[in-house]
Design a protein around this motif. Structure first.
Motif, PDB file in Angstrom:
ATOM      1  N   ILE A 147       0.855  -1.188   0.000  1.00 26.28           N
ATOM      2  CA  ILE A 147       0.000   0.000   0.000  1.00 26.28           C
ATOM      3  C   ILE A 147       0.894   1.242   0.000  1.00 26.28           C
ATOM      4  O   ILE A 147       1.984   1.238   0.575  1.00 26.28           O
ATOM      5  CB  ILE A 147      -0.928   0.000   1.234  1.00 26.28           C
ATOM      6  CG1 ILE A 147      -1.833  -1.235   1.223  1.00 26.28           C
ATOM      7  CG2 ILE A 147      -1.778   1.265   1.281  1.00 26.28           C
ATOM      8  CD1 ILE A 147      -2.699  -1.367   2.448  1.00 26.28           C
ATOM      9  N   VAL A 148       0.419   2.299  -0.597  1.00 34.76           N
ATOM     10  CA  VAL A 148       1.202   3.544  -0.610  1.00 34.76           C
ATOM     11  C   VAL A 148       1.388   4.022   0.829  1.00 34.76           C
ATOM     12  O   VAL A 148       0.513   3.812   1.690  1.00 34.76           O
ATOM     13  CB  VAL A 148       0.500   4.625  -1.448  1.00 34.76           C
ATOM     14  CG1 VAL A 148       0.470   4.223  -2.910  1.00 34.76           C
ATOM     15  CG2 VAL A 148      -0.915   4.878  -0.932  1.00 34.76           C
ATOM     16  N   PRO A 149       2.508   4.664   1.149  1.00 36.15           N
ATOM     17  CA  PRO A 149       2.815   5.019   2.542  1.00 36.15           C
ATOM     18  C   PRO A 149       1.729   5.833   3.235  1.00 36.15           C
ATOM     19  O   PRO A 149       1.530   5.676   4.451  1.00 36.15           O
ATOM     20  CB  PRO A 149       4.118   5.829   2.401  1.00 36.15           C
ATOM     21  CG  PRO A 149       4.747   5.332   1.138  1.00 36.15           C
ATOM     22  CD  PRO A 149       3.609   5.006   0.233  1.00 36.15           C
ATOM     23  N   GLU A 150       1.020   6.683   2.504  1.00 40.22           N
ATOM     24  CA  GLU A 150       0.018   7.558   3.130  1.00 40.22           C
ATOM     25  C   GLU A 150      -1.123   6.783   3.755  1.00 40.22           C
ATOM     26  O   GLU A 150      -1.810   7.300   4.650  1.00 40.22           O
ATOM     27  CB  GLU A 150      -0.541   8.542   2.102  1.00 40.22           C
ATOM     28  CG  GLU A 150       0.448   9.577   1.597  1.00 40.22           C
ATOM     29  CD  GLU A 150       1.415   9.032   0.566  1.00 40.22           C
ATOM     30  OE1 GLU A 150       1.203   7.868   0.137  1.00 40.22           O
ATOM     31  OE2 GLU A 150       2.359   9.731   0.192  1.00 40.22           O
ATOM     32  N   TYR A 151      -1.354   5.545   3.322  1.00 45.56           N
ATOM     33  CA  TYR A 151      -2.501   4.778   3.801  1.00 45.56           C
ATOM     34  C   TYR A 151      -2.096   3.570   4.640  1.00 45.56           C
ATOM     35  O   TYR A 151      -2.937   2.740   4.967  1.00 45.56           O
ATOM     36  CB  TYR A 151      -3.361   4.325   2.614  1.00 45.56           C
ATOM     37  CG  TYR A 151      -3.964   5.481   1.844  1.00 45.56           C
ATOM     38  CD1 TYR A 151      -5.044   6.193   2.348  1.00 45.56           C
ATOM     39  CD2 TYR A 151      -3.427   5.865   0.619  1.00 45.56           C
ATOM     40  CE1 TYR A 151      -5.588   7.261   1.650  1.00 45.56           C
ATOM     41  CE2 TYR A 151      -3.958   6.931  -0.088  1.00 45.56           C
ATOM     42  CZ  TYR A 151      -5.035   7.624   0.441  1.00 45.56           C
ATOM     43  OH  TYR A 151      -5.566   8.685  -0.244  1.00 45.56           O
ATOM     44  N   ARG A 152      -0.840   3.474   5.005  1.00 43.49           N
ATOM     45  CA  ARG A 152      -0.406   2.371   5.857  1.00 43.49           C
ATOM     46  C   ARG A 152      -0.724   2.659   7.312  1.00 43.49           C
ATOM     47  O   ARG A 152      -0.648   3.796   7.770  1.00 43.49           O
ATOM     48  CB  ARG A 152       1.103   2.156   5.728  1.00 43.49           C
ATOM     49  CG  ARG A 152       1.553   1.535   4.432  1.00 43.49           C
ATOM     50  CD  ARG A 152       3.051   1.292   4.490  1.00 43.49           C
ATOM     51  NE  ARG A 152       3.572   0.976   3.157  1.00 43.49           N
ATOM     52  CZ  ARG A 152       4.702   1.443   2.670  1.00 43.49           C
ATOM     53  NH1 ARG A 152       5.456   2.237   3.398  1.00 43.49           N
ATOM     54  NH2 ARG A 152       5.090   1.106   1.464  1.00 43.49           N
ATOM     55  N   ILE A 153      -1.044   1.591   8.056  1.00 42.05           N
ATOM     56  CA  ILE A 153      -1.176   1.719   9.500  1.00 42.05           C
ATOM     57  C   ILE A 153       0.204   1.834  10.138  1.00 42.05           C
ATOM     58  O   ILE A 153       0.418   2.615  11.075  1.00 42.05           O
ATOM     59  CB  ILE A 153      -1.931   0.501  10.080  1.00 42.05           C
ATOM     60  CG1 ILE A 153      -3.393   0.523   9.617  1.00 42.05           C
ATOM     61  CG2 ILE A 153      -1.861   0.485  11.592  1.00 42.05           C
ATOM     62  CD1 ILE A 153      -4.208   1.676  10.156  1.00 42.05           C
ATOM     63  N   THR A 154       1.145   1.058   9.632  1.00 39.46           N
ATOM     64  CA  THR A 154       2.499   1.066  10.189  1.00 39.46           C
ATOM     65  C   THR A 154       3.274   2.267   9.639  1.00 39.46           C
ATOM     66  O   THR A 154       3.025   2.725   8.525  1.00 39.46           O
ATOM     67  CB  THR A 154       3.244  -0.222   9.813  1.00 39.46           C
ATOM     68  OG1 THR A 154       3.200  -0.405   8.397  1.00 39.46           O
ATOM     69  CG2 THR A 154       2.587  -1.420  10.478  1.00 39.46           C
ATOM     70  N   PRO A 155       4.239   2.802  10.406  1.00 39.96           N
ATOM     71  CA  PRO A 155       4.961   4.000   9.963  1.00 39.96           C
ATOM     72  C   PRO A 155       5.856   3.777   8.758  1.00 39.96           C
ATOM     73  O   PRO A 155       6.148   4.719   8.028  1.00 39.96           O
ATOM     74  CB  PRO A 155       5.777   4.400  11.198  1.00 39.96           C
ATOM     75  CG  PRO A 155       5.858   3.170  12.035  1.00 39.96           C
ATOM     76  CD  PRO A 155       4.603   2.404  11.777  1.00 39.96           C
ATOM     77  N   SER A 156       6.348   2.572   8.542  1.00 37.60           N
ATOM     78  CA  SER A 156       7.193   2.306   7.383  1.00 37.60           C
ATOM     79  C   SER A 156       6.750   0.994   6.736  1.00 37.60           C
ATOM     80  O   SER A 156       5.802   0.349   7.179  1.00 37.60           O
ATOM     81  CB  SER A 156       8.671   2.237   7.783  1.00 37.60           C
ATOM     82  OG  SER A 156       8.905   1.136   8.629  1.00 37.60           O
TER      83      SER A 156
END
Length: 295
Positions: A99-108
């Motif tokens: 998933i693109v970083p903007e929509y991740r639950i995890t920070p990285s």
């Protein structure tokens, strides 16, 4: 915890009170707390460590629950459902890798889901094996308690933490020379470790009430207290968990006032004072003793 976290938690709480059936509220707290510890974990400079830390927290909580069970406490269907749900959530969160970083639950970016699944299945198999150990409060409690203390000492001792950071960096293919103790920022570990130690000791003294895996996990990683406490006791927390309130206007008003006051203290007063509070740079700029005292 940022203002965005707080606003989303408020919206979730309103949904929880207004729309969620009472029979699902305890499960919602269980799931919400698991997701929250991944979301609140800050990013680290070591690759995937911000996913590994919350996952290790869940494994440690499950292990401490096994070690703190009463001798006559069996394994229930609810415990199996809780373990499977916990494992499924961890694997599902690892899919954030795609998933693109903007929509991740995890920070990285999380590790590869196949790797996460193998580790999760191995952990579940180990826990299933350990659950057959007779008198777990005597055979498992001591080793688990000692392990928690060792991890705590390593994280809180600068040279040990830096050496551990270098060792992890080497395994991740990153330069060990850049290792620092501050990289091992395991959010909430102090509070979780104190909670787990208290349950292990309370089981040894016979004061700990019987708790399912779901109840124990919710107590250990209860997300409103995960980042800053307080360190609650299981025997006080459990009755509240069993009597979760509905949408009471008086409770909503009281809770809203406490949140508003807390936000004002944190983002208005504290942040304003931080603009001129004493630090290394401002200490060099002060030209009088009185100015230093003000800072």
């Amino acid at each position: 915890m940022t203002l965005t976290h707080i606003l989303i938690f408020i919206a979730a709480a309103l949904f929880y009170l207004a729309l969620l059936p009472a029979r699902w509220r305890a499960w919602a707290l269980f799931v919400g707390s698991i997701v929250a510890i991944y979301w609140l974990q800050p990013a680290t400079r070591i690759r995937t460590l911000d996913f590994i830390f919350p996952t290790a927290t869940l494994a440690l909580v499950a292990l401490a629950w096994l070690a703190s069970r009463a001798p006559d406490q069996g394994w229930r269907r609810e415990d199996t459902a809780s373990a499977l749900l916990m494992a499924a959530l961890v694997i599902a969160l690892s899919l954030g890798r795609y998933i693109v970083p903007e929509y991740r639950i995890t920070p990285s970016r999380p590790p590869a889901p196949a790797t996460v699944a193998l580790v999760v299945l191995a952990t579940v198999a180990l826990l299933a094996l350990l659950r057959r150990v007779p008198r777990p409060n005597r055979r498992l409690a001591g080793p688990v308690l000692l392990f928690i203390v060792i991890v705590f000492v390593v994280l809180k001792t600068g040279p040990l933490a830096e050496a551990t950071s270098g060792w992890i960096r080497e395994r991740m293919g990153q330069p060990a020379a850049l290792a620092t103790a501050a990289e091992l920022e395991w959010l909430g570990f102090s509070y979780v470790s104190f909670r787990l130690i208290s349950t292990l000791r309370d089981r040894q003294t016979g004061r700990l009430p019987a708790m399912t895996l779901r109840e124990y996990t919710t107590y250990a990683i209860f997300f409103p207290a995960y980042t800053a406490g307080p360190i609650d006791r299981a025997e006080r927390f459990l009755p509240d968990l069993h009597t979760l309130p509905g949408p009471d206007p008086a409770w909503l008003a009281q809770g809203s006032m406490r949140i508003a006051v807390g936000i004002g203290k944190r983002f208005v007063i504290a942040d304003s004072l931080a603009l001129f509070a004493l630090d290394a740079a401002k200490a060099q700029q002060a030209d009088s003793v009185a100015g230093l005292w003000v800072l």
